[in-house]
Scaffold this motif. Structure first.
Motif, short mmCIF file in Angstrom:
data_model
loop_
_atom_site.label_atom_id
_atom_site.label_comp_id
_atom_site.label_asym_id
_atom_site.label_seq_id
_atom_site.Cartn_x
_atom_site.Cartn_y
_atom_site.Cartn_z
N MET A 5 73.04 2.22 52.14
CA MET A 5 72.36 3.26 51.35
C MET A 5 70.89 3.30 51.74
SD MET A 5 72.50 3.89 47.23
CE MET A 5 71.74 2.34 46.76
N LYS A 6 70.37 4.49 52.02
CA LYS A 6 68.99 4.66 52.44
C LYS A 6 68.15 5.07 51.24
CE LYS A 6 68.01 6.15 56.52
NZ LYS A 6 67.76 6.97 57.73
N ILE A 7 67.16 4.23 50.90
CA ILE A 7 66.31 4.46 49.73
C ILE A 7 64.91 4.84 50.20
CG2 ILE A 7 65.39 3.47 47.61
CD1 ILE A 7 67.74 1.47 47.66
N LEU A 8 64.55 6.09 50.03
CA LEU A 8 63.23 6.59 50.41
C LEU A 8 62.30 6.42 49.21
CD1 LEU A 8 62.82 7.85 53.22
CD2 LEU A 8 62.62 10.08 52.11
N VAL A 9 61.16 5.75 49.42
CA VAL A 9 60.32 5.40 48.27
C VAL A 9 58.85 5.60 48.62
CG1 VAL A 9 60.36 2.97 48.98
CG2 VAL A 9 59.75 3.56 46.63
N ASP A 10 58.09 6.11 47.64
CA ASP A 10 56.65 6.25 47.80
C ASP A 10 56.05 4.87 48.11
OD1 ASP A 10 53.78 6.25 46.96
OD2 ASP A 10 54.20 8.34 46.48
N GLU A 11 55.24 4.82 49.16
CA GLU A 11 54.69 3.54 49.62
C GLU A 11 53.78 2.87 48.58
OE1 GLU A 11 52.60 4.58 53.15
OE2 GLU A 11 51.12 5.84 52.11
N ASN A 12 53.30 3.67 47.61
CA ASN A 12 52.42 3.11 46.59
C ASN A 12 53.17 2.61 45.35
OD1 ASN A 12 50.14 3.59 48.11
ND2 ASN A 12 49.77 5.60 47.24
N VAL A 44 68.79 7.93 48.16
CA VAL A 44 68.00 7.78 46.93
C VAL A 44 66.56 8.14 47.26
CG1 VAL A 44 67.12 6.13 45.23
CG2 VAL A 44 69.51 5.98 45.99
N LEU A 45 65.93 8.89 46.36
CA LEU A 45 64.53 9.28 46.54
C LEU A 45 63.75 8.83 45.31
CD1 LEU A 45 62.26 10.81 48.03
CD2 LEU A 45 63.03 12.90 46.85
N LEU A 46 62.74 7.99 45.53
CA LEU A 46 61.90 7.49 44.45
C LEU A 46 60.47 7.95 44.69
CD1 LEU A 46 63.23 3.80 44.25
CD2 LEU A 46 64.05 5.82 43.01
N VAL A 47 59.90 8.70 43.74
CA VAL A 47 58.60 9.34 43.95
C VAL A 47 57.65 9.03 42.80
CG1 VAL A 47 59.68 11.22 45.23
CG2 VAL A 47 59.26 11.49 42.76
N ARG A 48 56.40 9.50 42.97
CA ARG A 48 55.40 9.51 41.91
C ARG A 48 54.96 10.96 41.72
NH1 ARG A 48 50.71 7.03 42.83
NH2 ARG A 48 50.82 7.68 45.01
N SER A 49 53.90 11.16 40.96
CA SER A 49 53.52 12.52 40.59
C SER A 49 52.92 13.32 41.74
CB SER A 49 52.51 12.49 39.43
OG SER A 49 51.35 11.75 39.79
N VAL A 50 52.58 12.66 42.87
CA VAL A 50 51.97 13.38 43.98
C VAL A 50 52.99 14.12 44.83
CG1 VAL A 50 50.01 11.79 44.10
CG2 VAL A 50 52.03 11.35 45.51
N THR A 51 54.27 13.92 44.59
CA THR A 51 55.32 14.54 45.39
C THR A 51 55.99 15.67 44.61
OG1 THR A 51 55.77 12.44 46.50
CG2 THR A 51 57.46 14.15 46.66
N GLN A 52 56.01 16.85 45.21
CA GLN A 52 56.72 17.99 44.63
C GLN A 52 58.18 17.94 45.05
OE1 GLN A 52 55.43 20.36 42.46
NE2 GLN A 52 53.63 19.01 42.47
N VAL A 53 59.05 17.65 44.11
CA VAL A 53 60.49 17.55 44.39
C VAL A 53 61.12 18.89 44.03
CG1 VAL A 53 62.63 16.33 43.90
CG2 VAL A 53 60.46 15.09 43.89
N ASN A 54 61.49 19.66 45.05
CA ASN A 54 61.99 21.02 44.84
C ASN A 54 62.97 21.39 45.94
OD1 ASN A 54 60.29 21.42 47.07
ND2 ASN A 54 58.59 22.13 45.78
N ALA A 55 63.40 22.63 45.94
CA ALA A 55 64.39 23.10 46.91
C ALA A 55 63.87 22.96 48.34
CB ALA A 55 64.75 24.55 46.62
N GLU A 56 62.58 23.21 48.53
CA GLU A 56 62.01 23.10 49.87
C GLU A 56 62.11 21.67 50.40
OE1 GLU A 56 57.73 23.85 52.17
OE2 GLU A 56 57.95 24.28 50.03
N LEU A 57 61.79 20.69 49.57
CA LEU A 57 61.82 19.30 50.01
C LEU A 57 63.24 18.82 50.27
CD1 LEU A 57 60.11 16.70 50.49
CD2 LEU A 57 60.63 16.09 48.12
N LEU A 58 64.19 19.29 49.47
CA LEU A 58 65.56 18.77 49.55
C LEU A 58 66.51 19.68 50.31
CD1 LEU A 58 65.99 17.45 45.88
CD2 LEU A 58 64.97 16.31 47.85
N SER A 59 65.96 20.70 50.98
CA SER A 59 66.80 21.73 51.60
C SER A 59 67.73 21.19 52.68
CB SER A 59 65.91 22.83 52.19
OG SER A 59 65.03 22.28 53.17
#
Length: 376
Positions: free
Chosen positions: A1-8, A40-55
């Protein structure tokens, strides 16, 4: 499983390392191509999670945001795609509440104007506003709450209008989400008109979203009114605050009011629990095991702390002046704002400091403030 996570995002490896391959990314510049094969995608408030990002991603099993707010996430789109989502409401509420309280103590000391005896108006009585109120009420400060949404929801607490806060509060602390349209719009809630009408010598704190105050108008009003005192942790145009505004604030920081080690750990841990639930596996990790030992074993009280001594105790835990100084010296550097946020690893909460006393000192209020170990 590939877990993409904000480096901060902290404590990811000890919590998620057993669940898959962890790939740290820059959350502010994250692209659809980077997300393409993530599970899996783990983000903070600086990332806009929308159709464009997940297309380009057709396999995403879970999106988590280690934040209270969700205005950066297109929840309708995730629902449409049947992608489970979880955030971390309340994870950093204590940190924000203590930050605002400490800032008020610092202002009180700087201007020789005691906090005890003032009236504080809290605009937004959700998690962070309530945590701020908890600190103030523990210290015996009168608090006025304003939150029309909580009123509509039937919240049993006593609320007042924003006009009442404007007229009666010596200090105003902002804790609302950013809402750009509708009846309860908070975008530029404090516009030039409202800023101009602040009563003399008001202290204004913003620890929520920069856009809640019209920053251009704030510059104009502040330049005309030196009596207004500002504590700004959030800014329009982050990560590039208006350079003219920073020198006008008594305390200026780069959106780190919630950045205690406890709050960060709590946010990541809540996402770990949510993912385990989604995967239907037991959550075996422990939150307290993540935190390092505090550098002060404890403090013994000889007398009931006055306000000056209380500030000294608070500074043991977190000295706001340090972050203010670093921010002023670095925010104009390339990536200075985000670099400071990324490297911010020293802030603790009151609970990290154990207090002890002997005898019959009436110090329950210190326990209510959040300090640990208060007692004989």
């Amino acid at each position: 499983m590939k877990i993409l996570v904000d480096e901060n995002m902290p404590y990811v490896e000890p919590l998620f390392g057993d669940l898959g391959e962890i790939i740290p990314v820059n959350g502010r510049t994250l692209t659809a191509e980077q997300v393409r094969d993530a599970d899996v995608l783990l983000v903070r408030s600086v990332t806009q999670v929308n159709a464009e990002l997940l297309s380009t991603n057709q396999q995403l099993k879970f999106v988590g945001s280690a934040t209270i707010g969700t205005d950066h996430v297109d929840l309708a789109y995730l629902t449409e795609r049947q992608i489970p989502f979880s955030n971390a409401p309340g994870c950093n509420a204590t940190a924000v509440g203590e930050f605002a309280f400490i800032a008020m103590l610092e202002l009180a000391e700087r201007f020789d104007s005691p906090l005890n005896g003032k009236v504080v108006g809290i605009v937004g009585a959700g998690n962070t506003g309530s945590a701020t109120a908890k600190c103030l009420e523990a210290y015996g400060v009168k608090v006025l709450l304003n939150d029309p949404i909580k009123v509509a929801e039937g919240d049993p607490r006593s609320f007042v209008s924003l006009d009442t806060i404007m007229a009666q509060a010596d200090i105003i602390s902002l804790h609302v989400p950013i809402t750009r349209t509708g009846e309860h719009k908070t975008l530029h809630l404090f516009d030039e008109s409202r800023l101009t009408s602040l009563k003399p010598n008001t202290w204004l704190l913003n620890c929520c979203r920069g856009d809640v105050i019209d920053n251009q108008a704030l510059i104009k009003v502040k330049q005309q009114r030196d009596d207004l005192k500002l504590v700004l942790d959030v800014w329009e145009g982050e990560p590039h605050p208006m350079p003219e505004l920073v020198p006008l604030a008594e305390f200026a920081t780069p959106h780190i009011a919630g950045y205690s080690l406890e709050g960060k750990a709590r946010g990541t841990f809540m996402l770990y629990q949510a993912l385990c639930q989604q995967l239907q596996i037991p959550a075996t990790k422990n939150l307290t095991a993540l935190l390092p030992a505090f550098n002060i074993k404890g403090v013994e009280l000889a007398v009931i702390p006055n306000e000056k001594a209380l500030l000294q105790l608070a500074r043991f835990v977190y000295d706001l002046r340090d972050d203010d100084r670093v921010f002023r010296n670095s925010f104009l550097n390339a990536n200075g704002f985000d670099t400071m946020r990324k490297n911010h690893q020293h802030r603790r909460e009151f609970s990290a400091l154990a207090l002890a006393y002997h005898g019959q000192l009436e110090v329950d209020w210190l326990s209510n403030l959040g300090f640990s170990g208060v007692g004989q």
